[in-house]
Enzyme design. Structure first.
Site, PDB file in Angstrom:
ATOM      1  CB  SER A 135       2.515   6.892   5.229  1.00 32.35           C
ATOM      2  OG  SER A 135       1.673   5.953   5.878  1.00 32.35           O
ATOM      3  CE1 TYR A 148       2.847   3.665   0.525  1.00 36.01           C
ATOM      4  CE2 TYR A 148       2.444   3.217   2.846  1.00 36.01           C
ATOM      5  CZ  TYR A 148       2.319   4.044   1.743  1.00 36.01           C
ATOM      6  OH  TYR A 148       1.678   5.257   1.865  1.00 36.01           O
TER       7      TYR A 148
END
Length: 280
Positions: A135, A148
């Site tokens: 990401s 995360y």
């Protein structure tokens, strides 16, 4: 022989879009998900080139079984897509240990176990390409998703080391770093913390609300992302990192600028941490 793709987490999001596009291009594809009922529609039109396999990446026996089924059916694995993953919304202080550990088990340890199961077959053939879905949040952190971010930084670091280990063996590794795409990541797939600390209302809570509110209208197109991933598997010299989405590029460049500023500002202090150089 046509390339054999092994894709994790195909029930939604990037995994589903990628499986659809790869099958349409005529490749062999092992489409996996925790429940095969969620992916049977993807493979029914391609009975000669696709199989649906049950796979929960937190279960070692299912990983081994899925890889064995693939080798028995197709004889090889050319492209591994580690896409399975989940999100979790919470300020760092609000984060619940059980939810954080669950996310690490899927996003990091599950990914690593799949790599370890597939690599012996790639090493034997001295070829292959591993794409790990990270990401932009694995390069640049944001309030409200700190843990995360930590999982995706881990994926990035693991992948870079893996790249250096397997490149001499003819195996490529690419870290995929998307920004906001119209997948279900920010919808039902990601849980919110049940802990609320008012001091984080203008930082973590605000960003969590923005992300949730943005779900379904992100600028990123999963189909275009899938085509980009296919493209790099078909090139002779694929990148170590592939950013996907204009926001990912802006974010990465901003992070580079921040790093450069800190490095330059504190260069004297940094270098002063070494033992003094011996005088000539």
């Amino acid at each position: 022989m046509k390339k054999v793709w092994f894709i994790t987490g195909c029930s939604t999001g990037f995994g589903r879009s990628l499986a659809t596009e790869v099958l349409a291009k005529g490749y062999y594809v092992v489409v996996t998900a925790r429940k095969t009922a969620d992916i049977e529609d993807l493979v029914k039109s391609y009975p000669d080139t696709a199989i649906a396999v049950q796979l929960d990446v937190t279960k070692q026996n299912e990983i081994e079984q899925a890889v064995t089924i693939t080798i028995e059916r197709f004889g090889q694995i050319d492209v591994l897509i580690n896409n399975a993953g989940i999100g979790y919304f919470a300020a760092v202080e609000e984060s619940e240990e059980a939810e954080v550990r669950k996310m690490f088990e899927i996003n990091v340890f599950g990914l690593a176990k799949v790599i370890q199961a597939v690599l012996p077959y790639m090493r034997k053939r001295r070829s292959g390409h591993i794409l790990n879905i990270a990401s932009i949040g694995g390069l640049r952190s944001f309030p409200g998703v700190g843990f995360y971010n930590a999982t995706k930084y881990a994926v990035d670091g693991l992948s870079e080391a893996l790249y250096k280990e397997v490149a001499p063996l003819g195996i490529n590794v690419t870290i995929i770093a998307p920004s906001g795409f119209r997948t279900d990541w920010a919808g039902r797939s990601a849980k919110n913390t049940t802990v609320k600390i008012e001091d984080y209302a203008t930082t973590a809570w605000k960003n969590m609300g923005d992300i949730r509110g943005y779900s379904g209208s992100q600028p990123g197109d999963p189909v275009r992302a899938a085509k980009a991933m296919i493209q790099i598997t078909e090139t002779e010299h694929p990148p170590l990192r592939l950013l996907l989405g204009a926001a990912a590029l802006r974010g990465a460049r901003a992070k580079l600028a921040e790093l450069q500023q800190d490095f330059d500002t504190w260069a004297t202090v940094t270098e002063g941490a070494d033992f003094p150089k011996e005088e000539a």
